[in-house]
Design an enzyme around this catalytic site. Structure first.
Site, PDB file in Angstrom:
ATOM      1  N   TYR A 256      62.605 -30.269 112.893  1.00 32.34           N
ATOM      2  CA  TYR A 256      61.952 -29.270 113.602  1.00 32.34           C
ATOM      3  C   TYR A 256      60.542 -28.570 112.688  1.00 32.34           C
ATOM      4  CZ  TYR A 256      66.347 -28.094 113.970  1.00 32.34           C
ATOM      5  OH  TYR A 256      68.243 -28.181 115.206  1.00 32.34           O
ATOM      6  N   PRO A 269      66.335 -22.862 122.126  1.00 26.41           N
ATOM      7  CA  PRO A 269      67.057 -22.582 123.082  1.00 26.41           C
ATOM      8  C   PRO A 269      67.095 -21.432 123.316  1.00 26.41           C
ATOM      9  CG  PRO A 269      68.406 -23.823 121.536  1.00 26.41           C
ATOM     10  CD  PRO A 269      66.427 -23.219 121.291  1.00 26.41           C
ATOM     11  N   HIS A 492      64.902 -22.537 116.617  1.00 25.36           N
ATOM     12  CA  HIS A 492      65.884 -23.013 116.421  1.00 25.36           C
ATOM     13  C   HIS A 492      65.466 -24.036 114.726  1.00 25.36           C
ATOM     14  CE1 HIS A 492      69.162 -25.764 116.937  1.00 25.36           C
ATOM     15  NE2 HIS A 492      69.154 -25.849 118.128  1.00 25.36           N
ATOM     16  N   SER A 703      75.473 -30.689 124.120  1.00 24.13           N
ATOM     17  CA  SER A 703      75.620 -29.775 122.466  1.00 24.13           C
ATOM     18  C   SER A 703      76.686 -28.983 123.506  1.00 24.13           C
ATOM     19  CB  SER A 703      75.058 -28.756 122.303  1.00 24.13           C
ATOM     20  OG  SER A 703      75.344 -28.224 121.018  1.00 24.13           O
TER      21      SER A 703
END
Length: 775
Positions: A256, A269, A492, A703
């Site tokens: 990240y 997301p 995220h 996912s």
């Protein structure tokens, strides 16, 4: 106080006087004491005789910890026995066999109940107290002393769904979170030879035999006794001994904070919530007010450390991510970003950020007495914001957060040179969350509506629509448009999807509750408008960000598909994991489209471990390849195909179980590579191999994010020629969000959705046609 370890839990033992004929040492291993909440359960001799002979249940009096301990010590000094008893052991067996017999002649017993324990179905609800005889009280557990009762309790436990557990008291439980976290096990470092064997197995379906042969030679060199692999493994094991989690810091940085592409599309997301039935400003603001009230209700549980602990497979999960998502923000840096969290410390955030027409406002959401504003009060405040932000020609300052991280870091420093700008940015960063009041989306046909909403959640639609109505570095941004479309986008780095969706489930349920009680009539102050001074340099930065964003918006190809033919109930009826079934359908769809399998990423939760994040379930396996190759082969019977399907789903289930227990290969391999970098040694050839690059090039990034709410999470692909696939399997339908890039001629989200739908239907027909056989 004596401390014992029992399983993965830390167990506190109070000194106590044993009953006649019982050794104290024989009782200690079975005793658990929570230092946060106490329920005094008093049993008299007469009361015990009246009760069912195999259960001890009674009235209760809530006591503070000090008072309970004082009474306990006083009774002990008078040689009056007080037994400290707790909830059942992790295997659900009776902690004190024959409990009633030694207790029956005693004057009383103290039961301390762990605040974060599962309440077994044998628990009794206690009522009364505080002037209300019908007030529900904490549950407590009576202990069965018969094997038959134990079996019944075990069956009841199995029937309980994993997930959020019993509600706890609203009052603050200081230290509960820390104690829970400290009781969790540390993430293990998997055995080196095991990981290398499984790595070669994972490569088989995605590389050629020649490439595999070359990699086998590299692996043989890497795994030699006393070689580079063993040295790096020992370094990882040393790191694991001296850190809370050997992986978490590395993962946060590499996955990240050091990732330089924009967070928009590439990292953050979105979630598409069901369309709301309002169609105007009043409805929008009413819903937003209720949503904010729901956020604050959830925040109260976090602040009070009374958030119910989640369980998976009977194991308690790390709850740390819940404590990172509110009052936090990502800060851009020239080479690595950072995260700030204002939820901790004395000066906690008392405001949210509201954005309307690209204009930011600081809205205090607590009254002067510390109570949260009601929905009616919030509605009044939101109306004030709306009425003072009607201009639509403002510079979209928030669009700066959509740019490449290095460019944004430079623009961020320019922006903060001005004192007013710095104060405004800090107010956004310190806020609990952001609420974006969006303009309505352009009208589209019903069949593509959800796909357009997904795009709005991910990027805002571009500089001409709502992308400037965001601050994409903020961890949580709730989006409510005037036309009823709503959802969120989240940064995220602090959290995976499940905690976000659990928060959303809570909020959605909360918005359905009717208003209770009257709101305060005390007038509230005007929400503070956050001012920005736009210099020519900042104006240029905004224009550059606009251009780059609009290119990203045009490039994203996203399709939300609701698969109506069946949901998770069908694979469950076939004794197949719904997740494994969907993953096999994705494998089949991809194989039919491209004629080969690809590296596939499915996220696996490591939250059984302290500070656990994710590892990779590699859904492409030798078993999955055999199945997809056979599916359209005329040489195979339906029975053979069905058997191969079942074997493949079983292989997926086994890999999933291995991954959530910390024994998958991807994070271990990453750790070995990062250990080499940290040791300042040359990167081993194993990680420079073409096969390693192929294994890490995830054409399918997937996912499962299940939710109670009929929603779906969405995210962008992780490689230029790949797909991002997220799904929420409901009982009778499945929500899918599929993304790709228009700039890649070989990928198409709608085409993938078509092949996925066909694969799911063909697999159902196959299983229905072929009877189950012993595998």
């Amino acid at each position: 106080m004596t401390t014992h370890a029992w399983g993965v839990r830390a167990v506190k033992i109070l000194p106590m006087v044993p009953p006649p004929g019982h050794e104290l040492g024989s009782l200690l291993p079975y005793v658990q004491v929570s230092l946060q909440t106490a329920t005094l359960v008093s049993w008299s001799r007469q009361r015990l005789k009246e009760q069912h002979p195999h259960f001890c249940s009674s009235w209760s009096t809530e006591l503070g910890q000090r008072e309970a301990l004082a009474r306990y010590r006083s009774a002990a000094q008078r040689n009056t026995f007080r037994a400290v008893v707790a909830t059942p052991r992790s295997d659900n067996s009776c902690p004190l066999p024959g409990l009633c017999q030694p207790l029956s002649p005693l004057i009383g017993a103290v039961m301390w109940q762990l605040a974060n324990e599962v309440t077994p179905c044998t628990g009794s609800t206690l009522s009364g107290g505080r002037g209300d005889p019908h007030r529900p009280r904490e549950r407590f557990t009576g202990f069965s002393v018969l094997p038959a009762m134990d079996r019944r309790q075990k069956q009841a436990e199995k029937a309980r769904p994993c997930g959020l557990l019993k509600q706890t008291a609203l009052n603050k439980i200081p230290g509960r979170f820390r104690l829970h976290q400290e009781a969790l096990p540390h993430l293990p470092v998997p055995p080196l030879q095991q990981t290398l064997d499984r790595y070669l197995l994972a490569l088989q379906p995605i590389i050629s035999p020649e490439e595999l042969s070359h990699t086998q030679e590299l692996v043989a060199e890497f795994r030699k006794p006393g070689g580079v692999g063993e040295r790096l493994q020992k370094g990882l094991e040393r790191r694991a001994k001296k850190t809370e989690n050997w992986l978490s810091d590395w993962w946060l940085k590499t996955a990240y904070l050091e990732y330089r592409l924009p967070v928009v599309v590439h990292s953050s997301p979105g979630v598409v919530l069901p369309k709301q039935d309002f169609l105007d400003r009043q409805g929008q603001l009413r819903f937003a007010a209720k949503l904010i009230e729901g956020i604050l209700d959830f925040k109260t549980m976090i602040d009070n450390e009374s958030l119910p602990v989640e369980y998976m497979g009977g194991k308690p999960l790390c709850m740390n991510q819940y404590y990172q998502i509110l009052s936090s923000c990502r800060i851009p840096g020239p080479k690595r970003d950072s995260i700030v969290n204002y939820a901790k410390g004395k000066k906690q955030s008392r405001h949210i950020t509201v954005v309307h027409n690209f204009q930011f406002f600081e809205l205090d959401v607590y009254n002067s007495d510390g109570s949260p504003l009601t929905a009616d009060q919030l509605f009044i405040q939101l109306e004030k914001i709306w009425n003072t932000s009607l201009q639509t020609n403002k510079e979209p300052i928030g669009i700066l957060t959509t740019n490449h991280r290095n460019s944004w870091a430079k623009a961020y420093n320019n922006l903060l040179k001005d004192k007013t700008n710095k104060e405004s940015v800090r107010a956004i960063e310190k806020s609990i969350c952001t609420v974006c009041l969006d303009a309505p989306m352009p009208r589209v046909s019903e069949d593509i509506y959800k796909s357009r909403v997904a795009a709005q959640m991910l990027h805002g639609g571009g500089s001409r629509l709502n992308s400037g109505n965001r601050w994409f570095d903020k961890t949580l941004q709730f989006i409510i448009a005037e036309d009823g479309s709503c959802g969120l986008v989240y940064e995220h780095a602090p959290s995976e999807g499940p905690p976000i969706v659990a928060l959303l489930d809570h909020i959605v349920e909360f918005t359905k509750k009717p208003e209770v009680g009257k709101s305060s009539t005390i007038p509230l102050p005007m929400p503070k408008k956050l001012r920005f001074n736009i210099t020519p340099e900042i104006k240029n930065d905004i224009e550059e960000a606009k251009q780059n964003l609009n290119i990203m918006v045009e490039d994203l190809d996203i399709k939300v598909m609701v698969f109506h033919q069946f949901g998770k109930s069908f694979p469950k009826s076939e004794k197949i994991s719904p997740d494994a079934f969907i993953q096999l359908a994705l494998q089949l769809a991809y194989y039919r489209m491209y004629g080969h399998s690809c590296a596939t990423y499915e996220s696996a939760s490591l939250r059984m471990f302290r500070l656990g994040r994710t590892d990779t379930i590699r859904s492409t396996s030798v078993a999955s390849l055999k199945f997809v190759q056979s599916m359209d082969s005329p040489d195979k019977s339906d029975q053979e195909k069905a058997d191969l399907l079942r074997r493949a789903t079983q292989a997926h289930r086994e890999y999933t179980d291995m991954a959530i227990r910390g024994n998958a290969i991807d994070r271990h391999l990453l750790g070995l590579k990062l250990q080499a970098i940290e040791d300042l040694v040359s990167i081993p050839e194993l990680f420079m191999d073409t096969a390693y690059a192929v294994a890490m090039h995830f054409n399918l990034s997937t996912s499962q994010v299940p939710a109670k709410t009929d929603c779906v999470m969405c995210f962008g692909p992780v490689v230029p020629d790949g797909y991002g696939v997220c799904y929420n399997p409901m009982e009778e339908h499945i929500n899918f969000a599929i993304s790709a890039f228009n700039s890649c001629a070989d990928t198409n989200a709608a085409r993938m959705a078509h092949y996925l739908e066909k694969a799911l239907l063909d697999m159902r027909i196959l299983l229905q046609a072929a009877p189950k056989s012993k595998l």
